[in-house]
Write a protein that holds these residues in place. Structure first.
Motif, PDB file in Angstrom:
ATOM      1  N   MET A   1       0.802  -1.113  -0.115  1.00 44.75           N
ATOM      2  CA  MET A   1      -0.055   0.047   0.143  1.00 44.75           C
ATOM      3  C   MET A   1       0.719   1.277   0.025  1.00 44.75           C
ATOM      4  N   ASN A   2       0.462   2.104  -0.853  1.00 44.90           N
ATOM      5  CA  ASN A   2       1.328   3.351  -0.986  1.00 44.90           C
ATOM      6  C   ASN A   2       0.457   4.556  -0.475  1.00 44.90           C
ATOM      7  N   SER A   3       1.349   5.402   0.155  1.00 41.75           N
ATOM      8  CA  SER A   3       0.801   6.528   0.862  1.00 41.75           C
ATOM      9  C   SER A   3       1.251   8.071  -0.094  1.00 41.75           C
ATOM     10  N   ASP A 285       8.781  10.406  -5.469  1.00 43.00           N
ATOM     11  CA  ASP A 285       8.311   8.998  -5.373  1.00 43.00           C
ATOM     12  C   ASP A 285       9.428   8.162  -4.889  1.00 43.00           C
ATOM     13  N   THR A 287       8.660   4.896  -3.509  1.00 44.41           N
ATOM     14  CA  THR A 287       8.367   3.584  -3.280  1.00 44.41           C
ATOM     15  C   THR A 287       8.931   2.383  -3.902  1.00 44.41           C
ATOM     16  N   GLU A 288      10.160   2.698  -4.581  1.00 44.07           N
ATOM     17  CA  GLU A 288      10.810   1.679  -5.032  1.00 44.07           C
ATOM     18  C   GLU A 288      11.938   1.401  -4.070  1.00 44.07           C
ATOM     19  N   ASP A 291      12.315  -2.838   1.094  1.00 41.04           N
ATOM     20  CA  ASP A 291      11.387  -3.163   2.402  1.00 41.04           C
ATOM     21  C   ASP A 291      11.875  -2.801   3.464  1.00 41.04           C
ATOM     22  N   ARG A 333       5.396  10.302  -2.075  1.00 35.82           N
ATOM     23  CA  ARG A 333       4.699   9.136  -2.236  1.00 35.82           C
ATOM     24  C   ARG A 333       5.634   8.070  -1.741  1.00 35.82           C
ATOM     25  N   VAL A 334       4.966   7.406  -0.570  1.00 34.41           N
ATOM     26  CA  VAL A 334       5.879   6.694   0.353  1.00 34.41           C
ATOM     27  C   VAL A 334       5.077   5.199   0.219  1.00 34.41           C
ATOM     28  N   ARG A 335       5.620   4.141   0.358  1.00 28.50           N
ATOM     29  CA  ARG A 335       5.113   2.591   0.072  1.00 28.50           C
ATOM     30  C   ARG A 335       5.032   2.321   2.041  1.00 28.50           C
ATOM     31  N   GLU A 336       3.864   2.123   2.402  1.00 26.78           N
ATOM     32  CA  GLU A 336       3.889   1.511   3.626  1.00 26.78           C
ATOM     33  C   GLU A 336       4.554   0.066   3.586  1.00 26.78           C
ATOM     34  N   SER A 338       7.943  -0.211   3.732  1.00 26.95           N
ATOM     35  CA  SER A 338       9.204  -0.076   2.964  1.00 26.95           C
ATOM     36  C   SER A 338       9.839   0.578   4.180  1.00 26.95           C
TER      37      SER A 338
END
Length: 588
Positions: A1-3, A285, A287-288, A291, A333-336, A338
């Motif tokens: 999920m991304n924020s 971004d 998000t990549e 983890d 944009r941040v990926r939860e 990660s």
């Protein structure tokens, strides 16, 4: 999920019914900044531990009633626009009615505030005439919060090993201390006296801010304050959008790697940034990126947003004070799940290493579009040294913690700066040798520039430092030195810098070389030599002014051998005997 995290849109809160003249706007602008400075002075003068009153590991801010920054003091940039996440989280959890006159709240939850548990945030509402006018907030590093090791651990694998974790709760209610909360804190830390002293200094800071904000409201009225705020935010946003609009539209990307997560020492941790420029809007971004890790190099979303804001501010409007209008053109944009969106029970003690890398990557990504504004990478990490033990002079336990300076990157037109704190920490200072030796049973046997550590270039990267300690009594040392896998890179043909190293008992039969370690035992007489990395160079080294090269050698910044190697085969000849300038430097 991304924020996706956006700053509030323009005009979220308005005072359309009130007009305000430009003179009043400027008076209010400076009044709220001055109030924040008064808060900061209160904290620095009242704190009990040197990590606050000497190093300045703290920040303060005034917020409006919608949690937007009115004024913020100089402090750690990594907390830029971050304190409001704590007041917002409290209101979301307990409702708007939770704010009552005379209350002071406390929070250090890594997943809400974004940082490690040692960074404690204390905040309170400001009421004038029975109406909520805003908030005052401060964050400071507490020397110990009850983690499994004194001061903090470099090898924690979950949040429960890192100390007392507090969600938002009242520390003071209706002007009276909440004894149960204060007792819980005092009985869960190793150093209750200085810790509660720092806590009370922070409460005093909140009270100072409440008085100053109330005075501004009394002078101008709440409606005028809000109208001036709206105009300040509008001006700030317009200035920043103008700069962004001049950047060519498109996508820009960069990546780097942490050495490891402190647990799996053989696996680098990737940090990947993609920036989209569309008109007067920026999107960052991340998000990549990796983890969340087993080791403690994770942070909450709020802190990832702050790091992006620092990178943004360095390029977009460094001269404009931060406020609630500063980041309206920015989406993050941040990926939860990660390393930037850690979920419980991820360890977060060393949350800042990948954030410093991320800030440098902002400049690297935008270098093709902004060659005149960007700098090569800095040494990039806090390079923390922690000693713990019992001081035989007073028969009491102690823990010392300090960041170590390093070199900053060069840019078009200037060499990088030598011996500065990293970009995460801003105005943070290292401990003066006199203070360090007076408080702890250790001696600083050498402190100076590390020659040849900055990257060569038309403009040279700044040099790191050598800081060497000798233990005067048995103790332990913990280290967190980063950026050997991705040392400070050069730009526009500039060369990379030399990475850091730490040597225990250099030249001895038990010599050890470490970058990260937890609680390594030292005996009286043992030596810890810390050498930090430099900053990256900018431009082709062959184009460097020969006079600048000579000055570097004479000043001990660059050795004659290094000058000949990187600035030309004949460069060594004019410097015969010049290496006297580096005589006595500690090498590793």
């Amino acid at each position: 999920m991304n924020s996706a995290v956006n700053s509030p849109a323009s005009g979220t809160v308005t005072a359309a019914e009130t007009t305000v003249d430009p003179v009043t706007v400027e008076i209010v602008r400076n009044a709220v900044i001055s109030a924040a400075d008064d808060m900061n002075a209160t904290l620095m003068r009242s704190a009990y531990t040197p990590v606050i009153y000497e190093c300045g590991d703290c920040v303060v801010a005034l917020l409006d009633d919608e949690h937007q920054v009115l004024g913020q003091s100089a402090g750690l940039p990594i907390f830029l626009g971050n304190l409001e996440s704590c007041t917002k989280a409290t209101e979301e959890r307990f409702g708007r009615q939770c704010w009552q006159p005379g209350d002071v709240w406390i929070l250090n939850d890594s997943y809400l505030g974004g940082t490690h548990l040692n960074d404690v945030t204390i905040f309170g509402p400001v009421f004038t005439g029975g109406e909520l006018a805003g908030f005052t907030a401060t964050r400071a590093h507490w020397i110990d919060v009850g983690s499994k090791d004194p001061g903090g651990s470099t090898d924690s694998v979950n949040i429960f090993q890192e100390g007392l974790r507090m969600g938002p709760q009242k520390l003071v209610e209706a002007g009276e201390d909440v004894p149960g909360v204060i007792d819980t804190i005092a009985t869960n830390v190793r150093f209750p006296y200085p810790t509660t002293g720092d806590m009370n200094a922070m409460i005093a800071t909140i009270r100072m801010g409440q008085r100053r904000l109330a005075e501004i409201v009394d002078r101008f009225g709440l409606a005028t304050l809000r109208a001036a705020r709206d105009e300040i935010f509008r001006q700030t946003e317009a200035l920043e959008r103008e700069v962004i609009a001049a950047i060519p539209d498109g996508e820009y990307a960069a990546e780097g790697f942490l050495d490891n997560d402190g647990i799996d020492l053989d696996t680098p941790v990737p940090v990947r940034l993609r920036i989209t420029v569309a008109g007067s809007q920026l999107t960052f971004d991340i998000t990549e990126s990796a983890d969340q890790t087993t080791g403690p190099v994770n942070c909450g979303v709020a802190q990832a947003v702050s790091a992006c804001r620092v990178g943004y501010k360095l390029l977009v409007s460094p001269e404009v004070p931060g406020n609630g209008g500063s980041f309206r053109p920015l989406e993050v944009r941040v990926r939860e799940g990660s390393v930037f969106g850690a979920q419980p029970p991820a360890a977060c003690q060393w949350y800042f290493s990948h954030l410093g890398l991320l800030i440098d990557l902002v400049a690297k990504a935008l270098a093709p579009a902004l060659p005149d504004r960007v700098a090569a990478a800095s040494h990039g990490d806090s390079m923390v040294v922690t000693f713990a033990g019992t001081d035989p002079r007073v028969a009491r336990p102690y823990v010392s913690l300090e960041a170590t300076l390093g070199g900053w990157g060069a840019w078009r037109g200037s060499d990088g700066q030598d011996a500065l704190i990293n970009n995460v920490n801003g105005s943070l200072k290292d401990l003066p040798v006199e203070v360090f030796e007076a408080r702890y049973p250790l001696r600083v046997t050498h402190y100076g520039i590390r020659p040849d550590s900055g990257g060569a270039g038309r403009w040279r990267g700044g040099n790191g430092v050598v800081r060497e300690y000798r233990a005067l009594a048995d103790c332990t040392v913990s280290l967190w030195f980063e950026r050997s896998v991705t040392p400070a890179w050069g730009l526009a043909g500039g060369q990379d810098a030399v990475p850091p190293k730490v040597i225990i008992n250099p030249g001895g039969p038990d010599e050890r070389r470490l970058l990260k370690c937890n609680g390594v035992r030292l005996r009286a007489g043992d030596v810890v030599r810390c050498l930090t990395g430099g900053g990256g160079g900018y431009g082709d080294a062959a184009e460097r002014d020969p006079g600048a090269v000579r000055a570097d050698v004479l000043d001990g910044q660059v050795s004659a051998a290094r000058a000949a190697e990187v600035y030309g085969a004949s460069a060594g000849a004019p410097f015969a005997g010049a290496e006297q300038g580096v005589a006595g430097q500690v090498q590793g």
